[in-house]
Design a protein around this motif. Structure first.
Motif, PDB file in Angstrom:
ATOM      1  N   ASP A  53       0.814  -1.215   0.000  1.00 31.12           N
ATOM      2  CA  ASP A  53       0.000   0.000   0.000  1.00 31.12           C
ATOM      3  C   ASP A  53       0.847   1.265   0.000  1.00 31.12           C
ATOM      4  OD1 ASP A  53      -2.378  -1.477   0.057  1.00 31.12           O
ATOM      5  OD2 ASP A  53      -2.322  -1.624   2.247  1.00 31.12           O
ATOM      6  N   THR A  54       1.988   1.237   0.697  1.00 30.12           N
ATOM      7  CA  THR A  54       2.817   2.449   0.811  1.00 30.12           C
ATOM      8  C   THR A  54       4.022   2.435  -0.111  1.00 30.12           C
ATOM      9  OG1 THR A  54       4.190   1.518   2.597  1.00 30.12           O
ATOM     10  CG2 THR A  54       2.153   2.665   3.239  1.00 30.12           C
ATOM     11  N   GLY A  55       4.430   1.253  -0.583  1.00 29.58           N
ATOM     12  CA  GLY A  55       5.635   1.161  -1.406  1.00 29.58           C
ATOM     13  C   GLY A  55       6.916   1.189  -0.594  1.00 29.58           C
ATOM     14  N   VAL A  56       6.830   0.906   0.716  1.00 33.60           N
ATOM     15  CA  VAL A  56       7.999   0.906   1.593  1.00 33.60           C
ATOM     16  C   VAL A  56       8.432  -0.533   1.890  1.00 33.60           C
ATOM     17  CG1 VAL A  56       8.894   1.511   3.887  1.00 33.60           C
ATOM     18  CG2 VAL A  56       7.414   3.113   2.642  1.00 33.60           C
ATOM     19  N   ALA A  57       9.708  -0.812   1.680  1.00 31.88           N
ATOM     20  CA  ALA A  57      10.291  -2.096   2.056  1.00 31.88           C
ATOM     21  C   ALA A  57      11.095  -1.914   3.336  1.00 31.88           C
ATOM     22  CB  ALA A  57      11.197  -2.627   0.948  1.00 31.88           C
ATOM     23  N   VAL A  58      10.971  -2.829   4.266  1.00 30.18           N
ATOM     24  CA  VAL A  58      11.773  -2.826   5.486  1.00 30.18           C
ATOM     25  C   VAL A  58      12.766  -3.971   5.399  1.00 30.18           C
ATOM     26  CG1 VAL A  58      11.777  -3.012   7.999  1.00 30.18           C
ATOM     27  CG2 VAL A  58       9.914  -1.815   6.839  1.00 30.18           C
ATOM     28  N   VAL A  59      14.051  -3.620   5.395  1.00 28.11           N
ATOM     29  CA  VAL A  59      15.138  -4.597   5.337  1.00 28.11           C
ATOM     30  C   VAL A  59      15.716  -4.706   6.743  1.00 28.11           C
ATOM     31  CG1 VAL A  59      17.405  -5.132   4.349  1.00 28.11           C
ATOM     32  CG2 VAL A  59      15.633  -4.050   2.930  1.00 28.11           C
ATOM     33  N   THR A  60      15.716  -5.915   7.300  1.00 26.16           N
ATOM     34  CA  THR A  60      16.151  -6.117   8.681  1.00 26.16           C
ATOM     35  C   THR A  60      17.339  -7.062   8.742  1.00 26.16           C
ATOM     36  OG1 THR A  60      13.869  -5.842   9.450  1.00 26.16           O
ATOM     37  CG2 THR A  60      15.428  -6.830  10.993  1.00 26.16           C
ATOM     38  N   LEU A  61      18.433  -6.594   9.353  1.00 23.67           N
ATOM     39  CA  LEU A  61      19.561  -7.466   9.645  1.00 23.67           C
ATOM     40  C   LEU A  61      19.122  -8.386  10.780  1.00 23.67           C
ATOM     41  CD1 LEU A  61      22.356  -4.721   9.749  1.00 23.67           C
ATOM     42  CD2 LEU A  61      21.445  -5.940   7.759  1.00 23.67           C
ATOM     43  N   ASP A  62      19.147  -9.687  10.544  1.00 25.99           N
ATOM     44  CA  ASP A  62      18.450 -10.606  11.448  1.00 25.99           C
ATOM     45  C   ASP A  62      19.386 -11.667  12.035  1.00 25.99           C
ATOM     46  OD1 ASP A  62      16.411 -11.730  12.872  1.00 25.99           O
ATOM     47  OD2 ASP A  62      15.307 -12.523  11.142  1.00 25.99           O
ATOM     48  N   ARG A  63      20.394 -11.189  12.753  1.00 23.35           N
ATOM     49  CA  ARG A  63      21.259 -12.081  13.535  1.00 23.35           C
ATOM     50  C   ARG A  63      21.384 -11.504  14.957  1.00 23.35           C
ATOM     51  NH1 ARG A  63      26.885 -13.230  11.791  1.00 23.35           N
ATOM     52  NH2 ARG A  63      26.552 -15.331  12.584  1.00 23.35           N
ATOM     53  N   PRO A  64      20.286 -11.324  15.661  1.00 23.78           N
ATOM     54  CA  PRO A  64      20.363 -10.652  16.958  1.00 23.78           C
ATOM     55  C   PRO A  64      21.255 -11.365  17.965  1.00 23.78           C
ATOM     56  CG  PRO A  64      18.217 -11.709  16.662  1.00 23.78           C
ATOM     57  CD  PRO A  64      18.900 -11.746  15.332  1.00 23.78           C
ATOM     58  N   GLY A  65      21.356 -12.686  17.840  1.00 20.11           N
ATOM     59  CA  GLY A  65      22.232 -13.428  18.748  1.00 20.11           C
ATOM     60  C   GLY A  65      23.698 -13.116  18.552  1.00 20.11           C
ATOM     61  N   ARG A  66      24.053 -12.571  17.389  1.00 18.59           N
ATOM     62  CA  ARG A  66      25.421 -12.146  17.089  1.00 18.59           C
ATOM     63  C   ARG A  66      25.493 -10.629  16.950  1.00 18.59           C
ATOM     64  NH1 ARG A  66      29.712 -15.268  17.877  1.00 18.59           N
ATOM     65  NH2 ARG A  66      30.781 -14.338  16.077  1.00 18.59           N
ATOM     66  N   LEU A  67      24.533  -9.933  17.562  1.00 15.91           N
ATOM     67  CA  LEU A  67      24.473  -8.470  17.504  1.00 15.91           C
ATOM     68  C   LEU A  67      24.445  -7.968  16.063  1.00 15.91           C
ATOM     69  CD1 LEU A  67      26.935  -7.589  20.411  1.00 15.91           C
ATOM     70  CD2 LEU A  67      24.446  -7.801  20.493  1.00 15.91           C
ATOM     71  N   ASN A  68      23.807  -8.773  15.208  1.00 15.11           N
ATOM     72  CA  ASN A  68      23.655  -8.442  13.789  1.00 15.11           C
ATOM     73  C   ASN A  68      24.989  -8.203  13.089  1.00 15.11           C
ATOM     74  OD1 ASN A  68      20.795  -8.626  13.903  1.00 15.11           O
ATOM     75  ND2 ASN A  68      20.734  -6.591  14.822  1.00 15.11           N
ATOM     76  N   ALA A  69      26.027  -8.884  13.577  1.00 14.40           N
ATOM     77  CA  ALA A  69      27.318  -8.845  12.883  1.00 14.40           C
ATOM     78  C   ALA A  69      27.163  -9.494  11.506  1.00 14.40           C
ATOM     79  CB  ALA A  69      28.380  -9.571  13.697  1.00 14.40           C
ATOM     80  N   ILE A  70      27.918  -8.989  10.556  1.00 13.93           N
ATOM     81  CA  ILE A  70      27.786  -9.426   9.168  1.00 13.93           C
ATOM     82  C   ILE A  70      28.773 -10.556   8.883  1.00 13.93           C
ATOM     83  CG2 ILE A  70      27.862  -8.707   6.750  1.00 13.93           C
ATOM     84  CD1 ILE A  70      27.388  -5.831   7.727  1.00 13.93           C
ATOM     85  N   ASP A  71      28.253 -11.754   8.645  1.00 13.92           N
ATOM     86  CA  ASP A  71      29.110 -12.819   8.151  1.00 13.92           C
ATOM     87  C   ASP A  71      29.011 -12.829   6.628  1.00 13.92           C
ATOM     88  OD1 ASP A  71      26.610 -13.926   7.644  1.00 13.92           O
ATOM     89  OD2 ASP A  71      26.899 -15.672   8.941  1.00 13.92           O
ATOM     90  N   LEU A  72      29.709 -13.741   5.981  1.00 16.75           N
ATOM     91  CA  LEU A  72      29.734 -13.707   4.518  1.00 16.75           C
ATOM     92  C   LEU A  72      28.381 -14.057   3.918  1.00 16.75           C
ATOM     93  CD1 LEU A  72      33.273 -15.143   3.711  1.00 16.75           C
ATOM     94  CD2 LEU A  72      32.555 -12.802   4.241  1.00 16.75           C
TER      95      LEU A  72
END
Length: 269
Positions: free
Chosen positions: A23-42
């Motif tokens: 309806d709004t055209g908004v996408a929500v992108v969520t980094l989803d590794r809360p157990g690793r404080l959303n650290a970025i792995d490969l």
């Protein structure tokens, strides 16, 4: 109507979730590794790149909110357990996060970041490519590189486009001893708004919804023009970064020793 999507057809748990409000055209992108404080792995790095590329072709999406799962952190940079193979040459250093942000993947739709908790180190590859940042009062910003014997190169170049030089220098050189709180981040222009507790995602989504309601070509052209004003400085700084990192970083074993001996005390200003 909000439709959840995933970056790929893989049956493995995703580390980046995407929901699109038709309806709004908004996408929500969520980094989803809360157990690793959303650290970025490969894996997360690859999923983010896939998400940004896919959103380029999704005409229903006109604005994006980027946030992190959980209350403790937006993102704490590269996961220290990630194994990143490197060529044996200072001229070919492979930075795993260099193409992790939306602009690096030619996404010229506006991206509003919502930060709650810690944002540090490699998180600035993402925040540096967001169009503006909304922060929860719990948000804190710092860069641990120098503390652990690493050169803060790409992060410094990106933040030098958003903050006064002295503030960037202080953040990068003070390492883990000091964090910038949400109030101070607002004062120096790193964030555009500090919300009520827990309100950052909603505030970012409200902004994105307004922007998504405007003619898309004008909005995307404005995003592209704003980024064009920064590209020359970024290109010059990034050109120096690989050599500075190759020369200045301690060997991984010594970095690990410093990390293991780290002090958890810090000042928030």
């Amino acid at each position: 109507m909000t439709t959840p999507t995933t970056p790929s057809a893989s049956t493995a748990p995703t580390t980046v979730t995407v929901s699109v409000d038709a309806d709004t055209g908004v996408a929500v992108v969520t980094l989803d590794r809360p157990g690793r404080l959303n650290a970025i792995d490969l894996r997360m790095r690859d999923e983010l790149r896939s998400v940004w590329r896919r959103l380029r072709f999704d005409g229903a999406v006109r604005a994006v909110v980027l946030t992190g799962a959980g209350e403790r952190a937006f993102c704490t940079g590269l996961d220290r357990d990630a194994v990143v193979p490197q060529p044996d040459s200072p001229y070919m250093t492979d930075d795993p996060l260099l193409r992790v942000g939306p602009k690096s993947n030619d996404l010229w739709k506006p991206v509003v970041a919502a930060v709650q908790g810690m944002a540090c180190g490699g998180a600035f590859y993402l925040l540096g490519e967001a169009d503006f940042v909304v922060a929860d009062p719990t948000a804190t910003f710092f860069d641990p590189h120098t503390t652990y014997g690493m050169v803060s190169a790409y992060e410094s170049v990106l933040l030098a486009q958003r903050m006064p030089y002295g503030e960037v220098a202080r953040m990068m050189l003070m390492g883990t001893a000091e964090r910038i709180g949400a109030r101070r981040a607002h004062e120096i222009g790193l964030v555009s708004e500090v919300t009520e507790p827990g309100g950052a995602p909603a505030a970012a989504t409200a902004c994105a919804t307004v922007i998504a309601g405007y003619p898309a070509a004008a909005v995307q052209g404005t995003v592209r023009a704003l980024w064009a004003a920064r590209e020359a400085a970024l290109a010059a700084g990034f050109a120096q970064a690989p050599h500075l990192i190759a020369l200045g970083n301690l060997p991984p074993g010594q970095q690990a020793e410093l990390f293991a001996a780290r002090h958890r005390d810090h000042r928030v200003r």
